[in-house]
Design a protein around this motif. Sequence first.
Motif, mmCIF file in Angstrom:
data_model
loop_
_atom_site.group_PDB
_atom_site.id
_atom_site.type_symbol
_atom_site.label_atom_id
_atom_site.label_comp_id
_atom_site.label_asym_id
_atom_site.label_seq_id
_atom_site.Cartn_x
_atom_site.Cartn_y
_atom_site.Cartn_z
ATOM 1 N N GLU A 155 -0.636 22.026 70.255
ATOM 2 C CA GLU A 155 0.656 21.841 69.592
ATOM 3 C C GLU A 155 1.568 20.934 70.417
ATOM 4 O OE1 GLU A 155 1.920 22.714 66.566
ATOM 5 O OE2 GLU A 155 -0.203 23.142 66.185
ATOM 6 N N ARG A 156 1.591 21.168 71.733
ATOM 7 C CA ARG A 156 2.414 20.322 72.580
ATOM 8 C C ARG A 156 1.854 18.888 72.629
ATOM 9 N NH1 ARG A 156 6.455 21.059 76.264
ATOM 10 N NH2 ARG A 156 6.927 22.766 74.836
ATOM 11 N N THR A 157 0.529 18.770 72.634
ATOM 12 C CA THR A 157 -0.109 17.444 72.593
ATOM 13 C C THR A 157 0.290 16.710 71.321
ATOM 14 O OG1 THR A 157 -2.016 18.191 73.899
ATOM 15 C CG2 THR A 157 -2.315 16.227 72.545
ATOM 16 N N LYS A 158 0.344 17.429 70.223
ATOM 17 C CA LYS A 158 0.758 16.838 68.945
ATOM 18 C C LYS A 158 2.160 16.253 69.057
ATOM 19 C CE LYS A 158 1.386 18.053 64.060
ATOM 20 N NZ LYS A 158 1.246 19.146 63.057
ATOM 21 N N ALA A 159 3.078 17.020 69.668
ATOM 22 C CA ALA A 159 4.459 16.549 69.825
ATOM 23 C C ALA A 159 4.519 15.292 70.695
ATOM 24 C CB ALA A 159 5.314 17.655 70.434
ATOM 25 N N VAL A 160 3.739 15.279 71.785
ATOM 26 C CA VAL A 160 3.726 14.124 72.685
ATOM 27 C C VAL A 160 3.162 12.894 71.971
ATOM 28 C CG1 VAL A 160 2.695 13.176 74.791
ATOM 29 C CG2 VAL A 160 3.584 15.512 74.782
ATOM 30 N N LEU A 161 2.090 13.082 71.220
ATOM 31 C CA LEU A 161 1.460 11.963 70.516
ATOM 32 C C LEU A 161 2.379 11.411 69.423
ATOM 33 C CD1 LEU A 161 -2.207 13.277 70.206
ATOM 34 C CD2 LEU A 161 -1.406 11.380 71.616
ATOM 35 N N ILE A 162 3.096 12.291 68.748
ATOM 36 C CA ILE A 162 4.040 11.841 67.720
ATOM 37 C C ILE A 162 5.142 10.997 68.351
ATOM 38 C CG2 ILE A 162 5.846 12.610 66.133
ATOM 39 C CD1 ILE A 162 4.036 14.950 65.378
ATOM 40 N N GLU A 163 5.660 11.476 69.486
ATOM 41 C CA GLU A 163 6.709 10.732 70.189
ATOM 42 C C GLU A 163 6.208 9.354 70.619
ATOM 43 O OE1 GLU A 163 9.625 11.199 74.116
ATOM 44 O OE2 GLU A 163 8.349 12.855 73.467
ATOM 45 N N GLU A 164 4.986 9.304 71.131
ATOM 46 C CA GLU A 164 4.422 8.019 71.561
ATOM 47 C C GLU A 164 4.190 7.095 70.369
ATOM 48 O OE1 GLU A 164 0.919 8.614 73.840
ATOM 49 O OE2 GLU A 164 2.006 9.284 75.631
ATOM 50 N N GLU A 165 3.746 7.665 69.248
ATOM 51 C CA GLU A 165 3.501 6.857 68.055
ATOM 52 C C GLU A 165 4.808 6.285 67.512
ATOM 53 O OE1 GLU A 165 1.517 5.026 64.836
ATOM 54 O OE2 GLU A 165 0.882 5.732 66.811
ATOM 55 N N LEU A 166 5.862 7.093 67.519
ATOM 56 C CA LEU A 166 7.168 6.611 67.067
ATOM 57 C C LEU A 166 7.682 5.490 67.976
ATOM 58 C CD1 LEU A 166 8.931 9.970 66.109
ATOM 59 C CD2 LEU A 166 8.076 8.213 64.551
ATOM 60 N N ARG A 167 7.484 5.658 69.289
ATOM 61 C CA ARG A 167 7.906 4.628 70.233
ATOM 62 C C ARG A 167 7.108 3.347 70.007
ATOM 63 N NH1 ARG A 167 7.833 7.494 74.330
ATOM 64 N NH2 ARG A 167 5.732 7.093 75.113
ATOM 65 N N ARG A 168 5.823 3.499 69.767
ATOM 66 C CA ARG A 168 4.974 2.329 69.520
ATOM 67 C C ARG A 168 5.420 1.595 68.251
ATOM 68 N NH1 ARG A 168 1.229 0.604 66.381
ATOM 69 N NH2 ARG A 168 1.228 2.509 65.153
ATOM 70 N N ARG A 169 5.765 2.361 67.221
ATOM 71 C CA ARG A 169 6.201 1.742 65.966
ATOM 72 C C ARG A 169 7.544 1.041 66.125
ATOM 73 N NH1 ARG A 169 4.561 5.892 61.008
ATOM 74 N NH2 ARG A 169 2.349 6.077 61.542
ATOM 75 N N ARG A 170 8.444 1.651 66.910
ATOM 76 C CA ARG A 170 9.737 1.007 67.159
ATOM 77 C C ARG A 170 9.544 -0.305 67.904
ATOM 78 N NH1 ARG A 170 11.588 6.463 68.072
ATOM 79 N NH2 ARG A 170 11.139 6.229 70.304
ATOM 80 N N GLN A 171 8.653 -0.296 68.888
ATOM 81 C CA GLN A 171 8.380 -1.516 69.645
ATOM 82 C C GLN A 171 7.750 -2.576 68.748
ATOM 83 O OE1 GLN A 171 5.910 -0.065 72.844
ATOM 84 N NE2 GLN A 171 7.658 0.535 74.111
ATOM 85 N N ALA A 172 6.830 -2.126 67.882
ATOM 86 C CA ALA A 172 6.181 -3.067 66.970
ATOM 87 C C ALA A 172 7.201 -3.656 65.990
ATOM 88 C CB ALA A 172 5.065 -2.358 66.198
ATOM 89 N N LYS A 173 8.126 -2.808 65.523
ATOM 90 C CA LYS A 173 9.166 -3.279 64.603
ATOM 91 C C LYS A 173 10.079 -4.284 65.293
ATOM 92 C CE LYS A 173 12.832 -1.600 61.541
ATOM 93 N NZ LYS A 173 13.565 -0.403 61.049
ATOM 94 N N ALA A 174 10.477 -3.951 66.541
ATOM 95 C CA ALA A 174 11.342 -4.860 67.296
ATOM 96 C C ALA A 174 10.640 -6.194 67.537
ATOM 97 C CB ALA A 174 11.736 -4.228 68.626
ATOM 98 N N GLN A 175 9.347 -6.123 67.829
ATOM 99 C CA GLN A 175 8.579 -7.348 68.061
ATOM 100 C C GLN A 175 8.488 -8.180 66.784
ATOM 101 O OE1 GLN A 175 4.664 -6.695 69.666
ATOM 102 N NE2 GLN A 175 4.140 -8.862 69.661
ATOM 103 N N MET A 176 8.287 -7.495 65.655
ATOM 104 C CA MET A 176 8.213 -8.211 64.379
ATOM 105 C C MET A 176 9.546 -8.876 64.047
ATOM 106 S SD MET A 176 5.946 -5.610 62.009
ATOM 107 C CE MET A 176 6.173 -6.632 60.558
ATOM 108 N N GLN A 177 10.648 -8.159 64.338
ATOM 109 C CA GLN A 177 11.966 -8.737 64.097
ATOM 110 C C GLN A 177 12.194 -9.957 64.974
ATOM 111 O OE1 GLN A 177 14.489 -5.345 64.813
ATOM 112 N NE2 GLN A 177 14.442 -4.678 62.683
ATOM 113 N N GLU A 178 11.778 -9.844 66.237
ATOM 114 C CA GLU A 178 11.923 -10.977 67.150
ATOM 115 C C GLU A 178 11.068 -12.151 66.689
ATOM 116 O OE1 GLU A 178 13.231 -13.360 70.053
ATOM 117 O OE2 GLU A 178 14.018 -11.393 69.523
ATOM 118 N N GLU A 179 9.837 -11.838 66.267
ATOM 119 C CA GLU A 179 8.964 -12.891 65.756
ATOM 120 C C GLU A 179 9.550 -13.513 64.496
ATOM 121 O OE1 GLU A 179 5.249 -10.944 65.250
ATOM 122 O OE2 GLU A 179 4.692 -11.052 67.379
ATOM 123 N N GLY A 180 10.215 -12.656 63.674
ATOM 124 C CA GLY A 180 10.853 -13.165 62.462
ATOM 125 C C GLY A 180 11.990 -14.113 62.791
ATOM 126 N N ARG A 181 12.806 -13.739 63.799
ATOM 127 C CA ARG A 181 13.895 -14.622 64.218
ATOM 128 C C ARG A 181 13.353 -15.931 64.767
ATOM 129 N NH1 ARG A 181 16.361 -9.629 65.804
ATOM 130 N NH2 ARG A 181 15.366 -9.739 67.857
#
Length: 230
Positions: free
Chosen positions: A133-159
């Motif tokens: 259960e705790r591993t699930k929480a950690v993995l979710i947090e990492e996945e959200l961080r990865r998606r935020r970074q990917a989104k920021a990168q896409m926005q930067e690439e878009g600019r």
Amino acid sequence: MADAAEDKAILADLERESKEFDKDAEIDRILKAFRLNAYAILNIQPGLPSTDIIKVYRKKSLLIHPDKTTNPSAPDAFDRLAKAHQLLLDEKQRAQLDEAIADARRLIIREKKWTLDEPTLRLDSFWTGEWQERTKAVLIEEELRRRRQAKAQMQEEGREQRRLDEEMEERKRKEKEKRKWEDTREERIGSWRDFQKKATGGKSETVGASGGGDGGTGEKKKKKKLKVLG
């Protein structure tokens, strides 16, 4: 003999039903497992050698193979099982997952103020329960961080792409203006020549008229001077 044959048929039916039940249960378990945790999908603990992981995968893949069951969810479960197997055989991806699992374990130990000698840490129930259960929480947090970074990168690439597009449009505009300027060169030269001809002709007439005026003035002055002398 008839009774024996009937009993044999009944046993065969029960065995088939039992196998189908096992297949359905395994398919259901895989689909309910947290999909970011490959260990949970394969139902194994971290640290298992790659050779054992391959054995577990082969056994489970044969059990739930879509060609060997009528369960409509079999293809999805089989696909998740195959992806979990591939992830754990990739050293880099497995190392990242192991790090997340180790982080989850450290968080639990810190919160509960346990030592590494805590007996609970060695129980299978600890892995299948609180640790997962705790591993699930950690993995979710990492996945959200990865998606935020990917989104920021896409926005930067878009600019950056918009900047490049604007530069391209500006270059096209300048090239168009340059071609237009070159295409109208002869027209401009002709207009300038016509203008010079008209300007030169007007100047000559003006000079001639001015010369006549000056002559008249000189003559009047001369007559006036002679009149005074006489």
